[in-house]
Scaffold this active site. Structure first.
Site, mmCIF file in Angstrom:
data_model
loop_
_atom_site.group_PDB
_atom_site.id
_atom_site.type_symbol
_atom_site.label_atom_id
_atom_site.label_comp_id
_atom_site.label_asym_id
_atom_site.label_seq_id
_atom_site.Cartn_x
_atom_site.Cartn_y
_atom_site.Cartn_z
ATOM 1 N N PRO A 233 20.458 16.257 48.438
ATOM 2 C CA PRO A 233 21.369 16.142 49.247
ATOM 3 C C PRO A 233 21.139 16.799 50.674
ATOM 4 O O PRO A 233 20.633 17.940 50.851
ATOM 5 C CB PRO A 233 22.859 16.646 48.815
ATOM 6 C CG PRO A 233 22.510 16.842 47.127
ATOM 7 C CD PRO A 233 21.159 17.130 47.133
ATOM 8 N N GLY A 236 18.201 13.997 54.751
ATOM 9 C CA GLY A 236 18.256 12.706 55.689
ATOM 10 C C GLY A 236 17.906 11.583 55.273
ATOM 11 O O GLY A 236 17.399 10.644 56.199
ATOM 12 N N GLU A 454 24.376 48.053 46.407
ATOM 13 C CA GLU A 454 23.378 47.173 47.320
ATOM 14 C C GLU A 454 22.077 48.216 47.609
ATOM 15 O O GLU A 454 21.155 47.825 47.581
ATOM 16 C CB GLU A 454 24.232 47.134 48.649
ATOM 17 C CG GLU A 454 25.376 46.102 48.564
ATOM 18 C CD GLU A 454 25.065 44.806 47.895
ATOM 19 O OE1 GLU A 454 23.850 44.508 48.028
ATOM 20 O OE2 GLU A 454 25.833 44.417 47.212
ATOM 21 N N ASP A 529 24.427 38.512 40.115
ATOM 22 C CA ASP A 529 23.058 38.930 39.601
ATOM 23 C C ASP A 529 22.587 38.620 38.242
ATOM 24 O O ASP A 529 21.269 38.148 37.861
ATOM 25 C CB ASP A 529 23.001 40.337 39.838
ATOM 26 C CG ASP A 529 23.289 40.852 41.259
ATOM 27 O OD1 ASP A 529 23.210 39.984 42.283
ATOM 28 O OD2 ASP A 529 23.557 41.946 41.363
#
Length: 640
Positions: A233, A236, A454, A529
């Site tokens: 999707p 174009g 993080e 994750d």
């Protein structure tokens, strides 16, 4: 734009919309006219006073004051010889009359009343007196509402059917939208399509054929009857079909395959016939059928439903129209689908959709060209670097890039900038990747846990050989995530080796391992994750042949949420599970050792995150005690 039938789908919908107010107005007029006719038509029926059967009526008969009567059922009407005054209820005026009516009770003695009437020589009529209206007036008042209602129904049916047809023919008419590029302005051409040069080259021959078909026919060449555009999707497909029609400057009929199928069997097939009839009359023309898999799904993929199934009849009619018998008909059918693997084999054979044009996500150069198209009407500041933005959008398709430019323009307008700046575009990109920033207040413990999570991703990404470089780390909540680590490949990748995939798994596990190392327990923050790790390990084993125990054999099929063995035994499924667990456990052991050996770096990056919330690449490497990295040349993948 009007079609060959003189009416486009939009015009038909507008007529149907207009019919409802007109219908309500006609109903109101019908009711008003009926009331008016009843009020204006003179009624000469004499006014009769209603009197009680007993004692007033019987007393008047016994007194010889009743001249004549007539009865119909239990109702008796008559005329007195002399006027009497009829008493009324309290508060009502008395009535003096010679005409009366009454009701004979069902328990009254009919023989006794008949004898009494005969003794008093009362004239008894079997037919009631004149009602005061002629037969024509009675018929008119009775039939007028029905006639008006019938007229309204005929009017609505004619409106639904278009120009004088029937409602059934309108229901079965094709709902394709016709666009005439020669008349519509501005028209879409290949200049408005970028990043898919290979697909454009495939379609240029079709454009040339539509412009000059005799050049090919002289040599006995036949243009492909159908062209199938496939791809994810947003790549174009619809835009490319419109551009093809614009370049060839021929009528363009566009419809979604789901618009063919209705509850009633045969309607879809009729709509297919109607569509191709219109297209042949307007030839040379292009018919574009979007989401072709809605009717083109393989007939062997499910239980047999027979020829009475609506979808199957629609598909059969489409196959017939594509086959055709007249090779000189200049109608080309474009189909678009995201799932070509489920299409019926009959659609894909030569003579139908015999040419396939795959559209894939563009590379860096293609994304740069697409950005050039989307910024034509956007005033850009001098600091905007479209090359850097193209490199930072790996994996994005044309629709995604258009969204980035639009979001950047919205941010610039909200901030009052006279032009769109690079910061606006970068923030728009982060918003689309991470989600909108959430203004929530985290507890100190949650904030610290998020920082270490993080930081674990960052250290694993920085120190794992073959991993994508870490470009940005943040503990600012975005979307559903409380933080994010962005890893950017140096360039577009089109294949992945085992080392790269194992490094990807390790980086994804870095956050969970960091929580386990620092807090001696894990949290739900690693959900995304774990999903990523499971998908990569599963595909390595079942689809990419990267397990020595399984070998280069396809053993799994399905989607992200459900997979199953392909022609395999239960033993094969057990081995697949064991191999997935082995790959993940090996990665966990490697990441545990890595973070344990670099605990000081982990603590330093987490402390910097708690202080600054967001760290760019240089700040991350400085906090971890690593030298600066070369400038980035690619774009973000995310670990939450």
């Amino acid at each position: 734009m009007p079609g060959d039938s003189g009416t486009s789908g939009d015009d038909q919908r507008r007529r149907r919309d207009v019919s409802w107010p007109v219908l309500l107005a006609l109903v109101a007029v019908m009711v008003s006219l009926n009331v008016l006719v009843v009020a204006l038509v003179p009624n000469d029926r004499p006014v009769r006073a209603r009197i009680p059967y007993s004692p007033l009526f019987l007393d008047q008969v016994r007194a010889g004051n009743v001249a004549s009567i007539s009865s119909q059922g239990e109702t008796v009407q008559g005329q007195l010889k002399r006027e009497i005054t009829v008493p009324k209820a309290a508060g009502e005026a008395k009535v003096t009359t010679q005409l009366f009516s009454t009701e004979v009770p069902t328990f009254a003695n009919d023989t006794e009343l008949a004898d009494l009437l005969e003794r008093q020589q009362v004239e008894v009529n079997a037919k009631p007196p004149d009602t005061g209206r002629s037969f024509l007036e009675t018929v008119l008042l009775s039939l007028l509402p029905a006639l008006l209602l019938l007229g309204v129904i005929v009017f609505v049916l004619r409106r639904m059917s278009g120009a004088g047809g029937t409602a059934a023919s309108a229901f079965a008419r094709s709902r394709a939208r016709r666009v005439d590029p020669a008349a519509d302005a501005p028209r879409i051409t290949f200049a408005d399509v970028a990043g898919i040069d290979e697909a454009e080259e495939e379609l240029e021959q079709i454009v040339d054929f539509l412009r000059d078909p005799d050049k090919y026919r002289r040599l006995g060449a036949r243009i492909p009857r159908g062209v199938l555009l496939t791809g994810p999707p947003g790549t174009g497909k619809t835009l490319l079909a419109r551009a093809l029609a614009g370049e060839a400057q021929v009528p363009f009929f566009s419809i979604s395959a789901s618009e063919f199928v209705e509850l009633y069997v045969g309607v879809g097939a009729s709509r297919v016939r109607n569509l191709f009839t219109d297209a042949k009359k307007a030839a040379p023309a292009i018919v574009f059928v979007d989401e072709l898999d809605a009717i083109g799904r393989s007939r062997t993929a499910g239980p047999a439903t027979g020829g009475h199934d609506e979808r199957e009849q629609t598909l059969n009619q489409l196959l017939t129209e594509l086959d055709g018998f007249d090779a000189s008909t200049d109608v080309i059918v474009l189909g678009a689908t995201n799932r070509p693997e489920i299409l019926d084999a009959a659609l894909l054979r030569p003579g139908r959709f015999d040419r396939r044009v795959p559209l894939q996500a563009p590379d860096t150069a293609g994304r740069r060209q697409i950005l050039d198209v989307h910024v034509r009407s956007v005033p850009l500041a001098a600091d905007v670097d479209l090359d850097r933005l193209a490199a930072a959008t790996t994996g994005m398709v044309g629709a995604d890039l258009a969204n980035v430019i639009n979001e950047g323009a919205l941010l610039a307008a909200r901030r009052g900038h006279p032009q769109v700046e690079m910061g606006d575009l970068e923030e728009a990109l982060e918003k689309l990747i991470l989600g909108a920033e959430r203004r929530i207040v985290l507890s100190p413990e949650d904030r610290r846990r998020s920082a270490y999570h993080e930081a674990g991703h960052a250290i694993a990404g920085l120190l794992t050989p073959g991993a994508d470089p870490v470009r940005k780390v943040s503990i600012v909540p975005h979307g559903e995530s409380l933080g994010a680590t962005l890893s950017v490949p140096q360039a577009d990748r089109f294949s992945y080796d085992r080392g790269y995939l194992e490094a990807k798994i390790r980086v994804a596990l870095g956050g969970r391992v960091a929580e386990e190392l620092v807090f001696d327990e894990v949290s739900t923050g690693a959900q995304a994750d774990i999903k990523q790790v499971t998908e990569v390990a599963r595909d390595m084993v079942g689809a990419w042949g990267m397990s020595d125990r399984i070998g280069p054999i396809l053993v799994l099929a399905g989607n992200d949420l459900s997979w199953h063995p392909v022609d395999g035994s239960p033993d094969t499924a057990r081995v697949v599970d064991e191999e997935i667990h082995r790959i993940v456990e090996d990665a966990l052991d490697a990441v545990r050792a890595l973070l344990r050996d670099n605990r000081a770096r982990l603590d330093a990056v987490a402390a910097a995150l708690l202080e600054h919330e967001t760290l760019e690449e240089d700040a991350i490497r400085a906090a971890a005690g690593l030298p600066p990295a070369p400038p980035p040349a690619g774009v973000a993948t995310i670990a939450g």
